[in-house]
Design a protein around this motif. Structure first.
Motif, PDB file in Angstrom:
ATOM      1  N   LEU A   1      -7.368  -3.741  -3.629  1.00  0.00           N
ATOM      2  CA  LEU A   1      -6.177  -3.533  -4.443  1.00  0.00           C
ATOM      3  C   LEU A   1      -6.535  -3.516  -5.923  1.00  0.00           C
ATOM      4  CD1 LEU A   1      -3.494  -5.767  -2.693  1.00  0.00           C
ATOM      5  CD2 LEU A   1      -3.815  -3.297  -2.503  1.00  0.00           C
TER       6      LEU A   1
ATOM      7  N   VAL B   1      -6.194   3.665  -2.269  1.00  0.00           N
ATOM      8  CA  VAL B   1      -5.182   2.626  -2.083  1.00  0.00           C
ATOM      9  C   VAL B   1      -5.307   1.933  -0.731  1.00  0.00           C
ATOM     10  CG1 VAL B   1      -3.540   3.716  -3.655  1.00  0.00           C
ATOM     11  CG2 VAL B   1      -3.482   4.294  -1.223  1.00  0.00           C
TER      12      VAL B   1
ATOM     13  N   PRO C   1      -4.706  -8.911  -8.357  1.00  0.00           N
ATOM     14  CA  PRO C   1      -4.283  -9.005  -6.958  1.00  0.00           C
ATOM     15  C   PRO C   1      -4.838 -10.289  -6.349  1.00  0.00           C
ATOM     16  CG  PRO C   1      -6.158  -7.539  -7.136  1.00  0.00           C
ATOM     17  CD  PRO C   1      -5.764  -7.905  -8.544  1.00  0.00           C
TER      18      PRO C   1
ATOM     19  N   ARG D   1       0.824  -1.216   0.000  1.00  0.00           N
ATOM     20  CA  ARG D   1       0.000   0.000   0.000  1.00  0.00           C
ATOM     21  C   ARG D   1       0.854   1.261   0.000  1.00  0.00           C
ATOM     22  NH1 ARG D   1      -5.048  -1.535   0.061  1.00  0.00           N
ATOM     23  NH2 ARG D   1      -5.660  -3.471   1.116  1.00  0.00           N
TER      24      ARG D   1
END
Length: 336
Positions: free
Chosen positions: A138, A134, A122, A41
């Motif tokens: 994802l 974010v 993801p 992240r």
């Protein structure tokens, strides 16, 4: 219209279980479990920060949507452009995402643009979680590369002059993305214009490197009437946001399950080795993924992201690429 024999279309069988086949020389193996390390992240946030600072229209559009979204704004995908030579191609960006648990999915080909692309999913555990931007679900990752060796000898020479000298830095391409700098020396205006005459994608990449080309808002996950992409497009245009009209404002996949639109990139001052000119920067995209036929009977509270049309479409993406074109942005191609 260009087509691909390896486009993923979730809609037959179990979409969660579908996986891609072998993909040429592209590295596609993930080295981690579904546990997402904190660096993931932080890295995504570090990509978005310079992107929003540099691209006023993208930033304004995001804030407009966020203030009228009825809740969190989730991202559908992030996109990068690369040069497929001297180690600077798809793998130079993809490896970090693979190490973070992403999975390589499918290839798309764009013969008319001399491009190919792969997209990365993801881990499913992180595809449909709460949170804004974010800090939420994802995003998918879409990475394209210019097939440099298929260009004219003149364009190849220009590109390889820069990538060749910086070859040792190719493995650090993601670092240049977050630092908002080029992995090679500042190009000359003449070289930029030379490339633009054959490939505007090439010229954009030479000038912008591996900066985030665009991020995409997940329209169907908004909590207001803007979750209908047609209403969103009208809303944005009514607020002075210029949208990409190539192929029409709304780009629709043949199966009608993937609906997309995008803004037009801003022209921003770009520093070259021999001066400064305005060039196209980045843009923001909007994607609405419709529920797959097999899951039409599910209620709103039961629907998850994996119940919707996944993947990408060559025809849509081909038109979205034009968000940085001289025709859309108003930038003039320079003549010799």
């Amino acid at each position: 219209m260009a087509s691909s024999s390896q486009i993923f279309r979730a809609g037959a069988g179990d979409p969660v279980a579908l996986r891609s086949k072998a993909r040429s020389s592209i590295v596609c193996s993930s080295s981690t479990s579904v546990t997402m390390p904190p660096i993931a992240r932080k890295f995504l946030r570090s990509l978005v920060t310079p992107y929003l600072k540099k691209n006023v229209t993208a930033s304004s559009a995001l804030e407009l949507v966020r203030s009228n979204s009825g809740g969190a704004v989730k991202f559908d995908h992030f996109a990068f452009r690369t040069f497929g030579v001297d180690g600077f191609g798809i793998d130079s960006i993809a490896q970090l995402f693979l190490d973070l648990g992403y999975e390589c999915r499918d290839e798309l080909r764009f013969p008319a643009k001399t491009l190919r692309a792969f997209w990365y999913a993801p881990p499913l555990d992180f595809l449909d979680i709460e949170g804004d931007g974010v800090d939420g679900a994802l995003p998918r990752i879409f990475i394209s590369e210019l097939l440099v060796n298929q260009l004219s000898s003149e364009s190849q020479e220009v590109i390889k002059t820069y990538t060749g000298r910086a070859r040792a830095l190719s493995k650090h391409a993601p670092l240049t993305s977050v630092l908002d700098c080029l992995p090679w020396e500042n190009p000359s205006v003449a070289d930029y214009e030379r490339l633009a005459r054959e490939s505007e994608y090439a010229a954009w990449t030479l000038a912008n490197g591996y900066a985030l080309n665009h991020l995409t808002i997940s329209v169907h996950r908004l909590n207001s009437e803007l979750k209908d992409i047609n209403k969103l497009n009208e809303f944005l245009q009514s607020n002075g946001i210029k949208l990409n009209k190539d192929g029409g404002i709304l780009k629709v996949s043949p199966d009608r399950g993937l609906l997309q639109s995008s803004t037009v990139a801003d022209l921003v001052p770009c520093t070259f080795s021999d001066g400064e000119i305005e060039t196209p920067a980045s843009y923001i995209e909007f994607a609405q993924r419709l529920v797959l036929p097999a899951f039409q009977n599910l209620g709103p509270d039961q629907l998850k992201e994996w119940h919707r049309r996944d993947g990408f479409e060559v025809g849509n993406a081909d038109k979205i690429f034009e968000s940085t074109s001289s025709l859309q942005t108003g930038a003039l191609k320079q003549s010799a």
